[in-house]
Design an enzyme around this catalytic site. Structure first.
Site, PDB file in Angstrom:
ATOM      1  N   GLU A 182       0.851  -1.190   0.000  1.00  0.00           N
ATOM      2  CA  GLU A 182       0.000   0.000   0.000  1.00  0.00           C
ATOM      3  C   GLU A 182       0.890   1.244   0.000  1.00  0.00           C
ATOM      4  O   GLU A 182       2.012   1.227   0.507  1.00  0.00           O
ATOM      5  CB  GLU A 182      -0.931  -0.066   1.237  1.00  0.00           C
ATOM      6  CG  GLU A 182      -1.917   1.050   1.410  1.00  0.00           C
ATOM      7  CD  GLU A 182      -2.873   1.298   0.250  1.00  0.00           C
ATOM      8  OE1 GLU A 182      -2.397   1.520  -0.876  1.00  0.00           O
ATOM      9  OE2 GLU A 182      -4.097   1.352   0.505  1.00  0.00           O
ATOM     10  N   GLU A 194      -3.489   5.387   6.601  1.00  0.00           N
ATOM     11  CA  GLU A 194      -3.918   6.589   7.314  1.00  0.00           C
ATOM     12  C   GLU A 194      -4.911   6.196   8.413  1.00  0.00           C
ATOM     13  O   GLU A 194      -4.509   5.762   9.489  1.00  0.00           O
ATOM     14  CB  GLU A 194      -4.490   7.604   6.328  1.00  0.00           C
ATOM     15  CG  GLU A 194      -4.634   8.979   6.951  1.00  0.00           C
ATOM     16  CD  GLU A 194      -5.316   9.985   6.060  1.00  0.00           C
ATOM     17  OE1 GLU A 194      -6.024   9.613   5.132  1.00  0.00           O
ATOM     18  OE2 GLU A 194      -5.150  11.189   6.342  1.00  0.00           O
ATOM     19  N   PHE A 200      -1.267  16.044   4.283  1.00  0.00           N
ATOM     20  CA  PHE A 200      -1.621  15.410   3.023  1.00  0.00           C
ATOM     21  C   PHE A 200      -0.436  15.469   2.063  1.00  0.00           C
ATOM     22  O   PHE A 200       0.134  16.525   1.842  1.00  0.00           O
ATOM     23  CB  PHE A 200      -2.844  16.093   2.396  1.00  0.00           C
ATOM     24  CG  PHE A 200      -3.451  15.303   1.285  1.00  0.00           C
ATOM     25  CD1 PHE A 200      -4.274  14.219   1.556  1.00  0.00           C
ATOM     26  CD2 PHE A 200      -3.177  15.611  -0.035  1.00  0.00           C
ATOM     27  CE1 PHE A 200      -4.826  13.471   0.529  1.00  0.00           C
ATOM     28  CE2 PHE A 200      -3.720  14.856  -1.075  1.00  0.00           C
ATOM     29  CZ  PHE A 200      -4.542  13.784  -0.793  1.00  0.00           C
ATOM     30  N   VAL A 201      -0.071  14.313   1.523  1.00  0.00           N
ATOM     31  CA  VAL A 201       1.104  14.235   0.650  1.00  0.00           C
ATOM     32  C   VAL A 201       0.725  13.738  -0.741  1.00  0.00           C
ATOM     33  O   VAL A 201      -0.275  13.039  -0.907  1.00  0.00           O
ATOM     34  CB  VAL A 201       2.199  13.311   1.250  1.00  0.00           C
ATOM     35  CG1 VAL A 201       2.767  13.906   2.519  1.00  0.00           C
ATOM     36  CG2 VAL A 201       1.651  11.904   1.515  1.00  0.00           C
ATOM     37  N   ASP A 250      -2.064  10.689  -5.041  1.00  0.00           N
ATOM     38  CA  ASP A 250      -2.701  11.743  -5.828  1.00  0.00           C
ATOM     39  C   ASP A 250      -3.495  12.737  -4.986  1.00  0.00           C
ATOM     40  O   ASP A 250      -3.848  12.476  -3.833  1.00  0.00           O
ATOM     41  CB  ASP A 250      -3.674  11.121  -6.832  1.00  0.00           C
ATOM     42  CG  ASP A 250      -4.944  10.589  -6.142  1.00  0.00           C
ATOM     43  OD1 ASP A 250      -4.812   9.775  -5.200  1.00  0.00           O
ATOM     44  OD2 ASP A 250      -6.052  11.010  -6.527  1.00  0.00           O
ATOM     45  N   ARG A 296       0.358  11.936  -9.362  1.00  0.00           N
ATOM     46  CA  ARG A 296       0.846  10.563  -9.164  1.00  0.00           C
ATOM     47  C   ARG A 296       2.205  10.359  -9.825  1.00  0.00           C
ATOM     48  O   ARG A 296       2.998   9.521  -9.401  1.00  0.00           O
ATOM     49  CB  ARG A 296      -0.132   9.545  -9.772  1.00  0.00           C
ATOM     50  CG  ARG A 296      -1.461   9.423  -9.042  1.00  0.00           C
ATOM     51  CD  ARG A 296      -2.171   8.155  -9.533  1.00  0.00           C
ATOM     52  NE  ARG A 296      -3.586   8.147  -9.228  1.00  0.00           N
ATOM     53  CZ  ARG A 296      -4.123   7.747  -8.074  1.00  0.00           C
ATOM     54  NH1 ARG A 296      -3.343   7.372  -7.084  1.00  0.00           N
ATOM     55  NH2 ARG A 296      -5.427   7.755  -7.905  1.00  0.00           N
TER      56      ARG A 296
HETATM   57  P1  IMP Z   1      -7.180   5.027   4.978  1.00  0.00           P
HETATM   58  O1  IMP Z   1      -8.281   4.076   4.614  1.00  0.00           O
HETATM   59  O2  IMP Z   1      -7.674   6.239   5.669  1.00  0.00           O
HETATM   60  O3  IMP Z   1      -6.031   4.375   5.695  1.00  0.00           O
HETATM   61  O4  IMP Z   1      -6.666   5.635   3.620  1.00  0.00           O
HETATM   62  C1  IMP Z   1      -5.810   4.981   2.797  1.00  0.00           C
HETATM   63  C2  IMP Z   1      -5.915   5.559   1.396  1.00  0.00           C
HETATM   64  O5  IMP Z   1      -6.236   6.953   1.444  1.00  0.00           O
HETATM   65  C3  IMP Z   1      -4.588   5.463   0.692  1.00  0.00           C
HETATM   66  O6  IMP Z   1      -4.507   4.269  -0.047  1.00  0.00           O
HETATM   67  C4  IMP Z   1      -4.587   6.681  -0.193  1.00  0.00           C
HETATM   68  O7  IMP Z   1      -5.189   6.382  -1.421  1.00  0.00           O
HETATM   69  C5  IMP Z   1      -5.460   7.687   0.524  1.00  0.00           C
HETATM   70  N1  IMP Z   1      -4.648   8.676   1.276  1.00  0.00           N
HETATM   71  C6  IMP Z   1      -4.504   8.775   2.615  1.00  0.00           C
HETATM   72  N2  IMP Z   1      -3.689   9.788   2.959  1.00  0.00           N
HETATM   73  C7  IMP Z   1      -3.280  10.338   1.785  1.00  0.00           C
HETATM   74  C8  IMP Z   1      -2.385  11.424   1.466  1.00  0.00           C
HETATM   75  O8  IMP Z   1      -1.774  12.094   2.312  1.00  0.00           O
HETATM   76  N3  IMP Z   1      -2.211  11.680   0.139  1.00  0.00           N
HETATM   77  C9  IMP Z   1      -2.840  10.971  -0.844  1.00  0.00           C
HETATM   78  N4  IMP Z   1      -3.678   9.954  -0.586  1.00  0.00           N
HETATM   79  C10 IMP Z   1      -3.895   9.635   0.713  1.00  0.00           C
HETATM   80 MG    MG Z   2      -4.693   4.333  -2.444  1.00  0.00          MG
END
Ligand code: IMP
Ligand code: MG
Length: 179
Positions: A98, A102, A151-152, A158, A164
């Site tokens: 992955e 987050e 946010f990165v 993206d 990307r």
């Molecule tokens: P989670 O379900 O909140 O853990 O989110 C995971 C997904 O959110 C990742 O696979 C990313 O696609 C997206 N994501 C989370 N944080 C970022 C960020 O800082 N930049 C870009 N995409 C993010």
């Molecule tokens: Mg993703």
């Protein structure tokens, strides 16, 4: 495109060093096991390409596409399977690759689904980890780098499908979000 970035968090060299390091760990941990690397589309594509070159053992790759984000910077907590694996993983040693962990909502749903398919083992490899944002009870065994709650973009990550293709990872200037 580059002018939209505020700060570089991980340079191309930093990323390659992380891939070498994680690759060496996975090589050691999966010797003689039927490893399957599952890339979560689309964000993990670049990381997967670089990381698997550093894993010196027999492995297969597969992909899964899920959606939890809808183009913005906040997770909605919903996960939808858009593309499933093309082969059975029953009895296999599986690692999920992955881009970023987050809240953990996405990986929690994916791990529950894959575990129900009777894998021999299942671990998570994430390039980036934002531990302060976690909501689901999930951690990655292999983490490239822990980052603060920002946010990165870049190197697969993206903002509304943009950035990307940046070869490094960084943060965006605030004015980009208000466009
Ligand atoms: P989670 O379900 O909140 O853990 O989110 C995971 C997904 O959110 C990742 O696979 C990313 O696609 C997206 N994501 C989370 N944080 C970022 C960020 O800082 N930049 C870009 N995409 C993010
Ligand atoms: Mg993703």
């Amino acid at each position: 495109m580059h002018e939209d970035l505020k700060e570089v968090l991980l340079s191309e060299d930093d990323i390659q060093e992380i891939c070498r390091d994680l690759g060496a760990k996975l090589t050691a941990d999966y010797q003689g096991k039927p490893l399957v690397c599952i890339g979560i589309l689309k964000g993990s594509v670049m990381f997967m390409a670089d990381l698997i070159k550093r894993i010196d053992t027999h492995l297969a790759i597969d992909f899964m596409d899920v959606s939890s984000y809808h183009g913005g910077t906040e997770s909605t907590g919903e996960v939808k399977i858009l593309k499933d694996l093309s082969s059975s993983i029953e009895g296999k040693d599986v690692v999920i690759l992955e881009d970023i962990l987050e809240t953990g909502t996405t990986l929690k749903s994916i791990t529950e689904l894959l575990e129900s398919r009777r894998v021999n083992s299942l671990e998570i490899v994430t390039l980036l980890d934002k531990p302060n944002r976690r909501k689901a009870n999930i951690e990655a065994k292999y983490v490239g780098k822990k980052i603060p709650d920002e946010f990165v973009v870049g190197y697969g990550l993206d903002y509304g499908e943009h950035y990307r293709n940046l070869p490094y990872i960084g943060t965006l200037k605030p004015e980009v979000y208000s466009k």
